[in-house]
Design a protein around this motif. Structure first.
Motif, PDB file in Angstrom:
ATOM      1  N   ILE A  14     -22.669 -41.234 -78.010  1.00 42.45           N
ATOM      2  CA  ILE A  14     -22.344 -40.044 -77.212  1.00 42.45           C
ATOM      3  C   ILE A  14     -23.136 -38.837 -77.726  1.00 42.45           C
ATOM      4  CG2 ILE A  14     -20.512 -38.375 -76.699  1.00 42.45           C
ATOM      5  CD1 ILE A  14     -18.574 -40.810 -76.634  1.00 42.45           C
ATOM      6  N   ASP A  51     -15.545 -47.449 -82.644  1.00 47.19           N
ATOM      7  CA  ASP A  51     -15.293 -46.031 -82.371  1.00 47.19           C
ATOM      8  C   ASP A  51     -16.363 -45.139 -82.988  1.00 47.19           C
ATOM      9  OD1 ASP A  51     -12.856 -46.191 -80.792  1.00 47.19           O
ATOM     10  OD2 ASP A  51     -11.918 -46.939 -82.622  1.00 47.19           O
ATOM     11  N   GLU A  89     -10.430 -52.424 -71.051  1.00 49.63           N
ATOM     12  CA  GLU A  89     -11.254 -51.263 -70.712  1.00 49.63           C
ATOM     13  C   GLU A  89     -11.954 -51.475 -69.372  1.00 49.63           C
ATOM     14  OE1 GLU A  89     -10.368 -50.906 -74.938  1.00 49.63           O
ATOM     15  OE2 GLU A  89     -11.049 -52.575 -73.697  1.00 49.63           O
ATOM     16  N   VAL A 144     -17.142 -47.137 -73.982  1.00 54.14           N
ATOM     17  CA  VAL A 144     -17.284 -45.683 -73.907  1.00 54.14           C
ATOM     18  C   VAL A 144     -16.870 -45.173 -72.534  1.00 54.14           C
ATOM     19  CG1 VAL A 144     -18.917 -43.762 -73.992  1.00 54.14           C
ATOM     20  CG2 VAL A 144     -19.106 -45.620 -75.651  1.00 54.14           C
ATOM     21  N   LYS A 149     -25.923 -35.304 -71.196  1.00 52.30           N
ATOM     22  CA  LYS A 149     -24.664 -35.031 -70.514  1.00 52.30           C
ATOM     23  C   LYS A 149     -24.777 -35.492 -69.062  1.00 52.30           C
ATOM     24  CE  LYS A 149     -23.474 -33.079 -74.303  1.00 52.30           C
ATOM     25  NZ  LYS A 149     -22.703 -33.880 -75.292  1.00 52.30           N
ATOM     26  N   ARG A 202     -13.016 -45.235 -72.249  1.00 55.25           N
ATOM     27  CA  ARG A 202     -12.248 -44.399 -73.169  1.00 55.25           C
ATOM     28  C   ARG A 202     -12.722 -42.947 -73.233  1.00 55.25           C
ATOM     29  NH1 ARG A 202      -9.153 -47.138 -77.327  1.00 55.25           N
ATOM     30  NH2 ARG A 202      -8.948 -49.341 -76.811  1.00 55.25           N
ATOM     31  N   ARG A 203     -13.976 -42.712 -72.850  1.00 59.36           N
ATOM     32  CA  ARG A 203     -14.521 -41.354 -72.863  1.00 59.36           C
ATOM     33  C   ARG A 203     -15.231 -41.106 -71.527  1.00 59.36           C
ATOM     34  NH1 ARG A 203     -15.500 -39.242 -77.936  1.00 59.36           N
ATOM     35  NH2 ARG A 203     -16.083 -37.382 -76.755  1.00 59.36           N
ATOM     36  N   SER A 204     -14.504 -41.311 -70.444  1.00 59.09           N
ATOM     37  CA  SER A 204     -15.117 -41.284 -69.105  1.00 59.09           C
ATOM     38  C   SER A 204     -15.721 -39.922 -68.756  1.00 59.09           C
ATOM     39  CB  SER A 204     -14.096 -41.687 -68.040  1.00 59.09           C
ATOM     40  OG  SER A 204     -12.986 -40.804 -68.037  1.00 59.09           O
ATOM     41  N   SER A 205     -15.271 -38.861 -69.399  1.00 61.40           N
ATOM     42  CA  SER A 205     -15.842 -37.548 -69.113  1.00 61.40           C
ATOM     43  C   SER A 205     -17.293 -37.449 -69.563  1.00 61.40           C
ATOM     44  CB  SER A 205     -15.021 -36.459 -69.808  1.00 61.40           C
ATOM     45  OG  SER A 205     -15.068 -36.612 -71.214  1.00 61.40           O
ATOM     46  N   CYS A 206     -17.713 -38.381 -70.422  1.00 60.93           N
ATOM     47  CA  CYS A 206     -19.089 -38.384 -70.931  1.00 60.93           C
ATOM     48  C   CYS A 206     -20.016 -39.270 -70.106  1.00 60.93           C
ATOM     49  CB  CYS A 206     -19.105 -38.877 -72.380  1.00 60.93           C
ATOM     50  SG  CYS A 206     -18.113 -37.893 -73.525  1.00 60.93           S
ATOM     51  N   SER A 241     -19.471 -45.578 -80.867  1.00 62.35           N
ATOM     52  CA  SER A 241     -19.326 -44.847 -79.601  1.00 62.35           C
ATOM     53  C   SER A 241     -19.681 -43.379 -79.783  1.00 62.35           C
ATOM     54  CB  SER A 241     -17.898 -44.981 -79.070  1.00 62.35           C
ATOM     55  OG  SER A 241     -17.576 -46.323 -78.782  1.00 62.35           O
ATOM     56  N   GLU A 242     -19.170 -42.780 -80.855  1.00 59.22           N
ATOM     57  CA  GLU A 242     -19.437 -41.362 -81.099  1.00 59.22           C
ATOM     58  C   GLU A 242     -20.910 -41.121 -81.407  1.00 59.22           C
ATOM     59  OE1 GLU A 242     -17.391 -38.883 -80.517  1.00 59.22           O
ATOM     60  OE2 GLU A 242     -15.931 -40.382 -79.873  1.00 59.22           O
TER      61      GLU A 242
END
Length: 267
Positions: A78, A71, A200, A100, A83, A103-107, A74-75
């Motif tokens: 990101i 985690d 995932e 990623v 973007k 779990r963070r599909s908007s990125c 991942s951050e």
């Protein structure tokens, strides 16, 4: 706050962005030629995994050790990724990118992996992978004699390649001999052993392409190919003549598959 991930950029920043994550122990320079080729059409940012670098100044400035908590990692990625980028990950970098993307599909605009699978080691229901015993033996070699472990890894990566000897020589040229970080090697291997992103992978709600080498002795395409119902957005391609680094062995084929897939799935 100091950025812990070293990156390199190629191309025009106004173009569609690609964010590339390298594999275990291999610096971004291994992907540079591939990134330059893709930058003819895309804006490409290539990232090292924590603690992996050929830049002695970067290493000397890094006062905090590499963090391979999935985690936290991942951050960190990101934070340095463009973007609305397509994420391309090689081997361990592909597994992390899949985590990623799920779990963070908007990125993430879309996912492409190369020589990567949801689990590097064998588990219940996942047999086409390295045995835990073989993995542990390799990890012990790396921890006790990192230089020997890296040489062994290069041989495994190149095994099966059309021109194995030339590929070994090329890969050896990328090894971070002067900047070798035992903490990064060991931390990366612990993550590689523990990471299981099958769930995932099945939850990916964005276009995902997976490129495999048909002669890869480290990552098999068989398990993923057989699970055609895992994810309806999943597309697998096997480059039958390639080993573990298809982007080095057949750059043009990889570029063609990636360009076509992105073009077909961009809004």
């Amino acid at each position: 706050m100091r950025v812990r991930i070293e990156t390199e950029t190629f191309g025009n920043s106004s173009n569609q962005a690609i964010f590339m994550v390298s594999g275990w122990a291999m610096p971004k320079e291994a992907m540079r030629s591939f990134a330059v080729r893709l930058s003819q059409r895309f804006y490409v940012v290539v990232a090292n995994l924590p603690g992996v670098s050929l830049n002695e100044q970067w290493v000397s400035r890094s006062r905090i050790g590499p963090n391979y908590d999935i985690d936290a990692l991942s951050e960190q990625l990101i934070e340095v990724a463009p973007k609305e980028a397509w994420w391309i990950g090689w081997s361990l970098g592909g597994m992390v990118s899949a985590y990623v993307a799920a779990r963070r599909s908007s990125c993430v605009s879309g996912l492409i992996t190369m020589a990567s699978s949801p689990s590097f080691i064998k588990r219940d229901g996942w047999e086409n992978a390295m045995s835990v015993e073989d993995f542990d033996a390799f990890a012990a070699l790396v921890e006790q004699k990192p230089e020997e472990g890296m040489k062994r890894f290069v041989m495994l990566q190149a095994k099966g390649a059309t021109n194995e000897r030339a590929l070994v020589k090329r890969l050896q040229g990328f090894l971070p001999v002067k900047t070798l970080s035992r903490a990064a090697l060991v931390g990366g291997l612990r993550l590689l052993k523990s990471l299981d992103v099958r769930r995932e992978w099945s939850l990916l709600d964005l276009p995902n392409l997976h490129l495999f080498g048909g002669k890869d002795v480290l990552v098999s395409s068989k398990a993923l190919e057989q699970q055609t119902d895992v994810n309806p957005l999943q597309h697998c391609v096997v480059l039958s003549h390639c080993a573990h680094q298809p982007f080095l062995e057949d750059e043009e084929a990889c570029v063609s598959h990636i360009e076509n897939f992105i073009d077909a799935n961009n809004p």
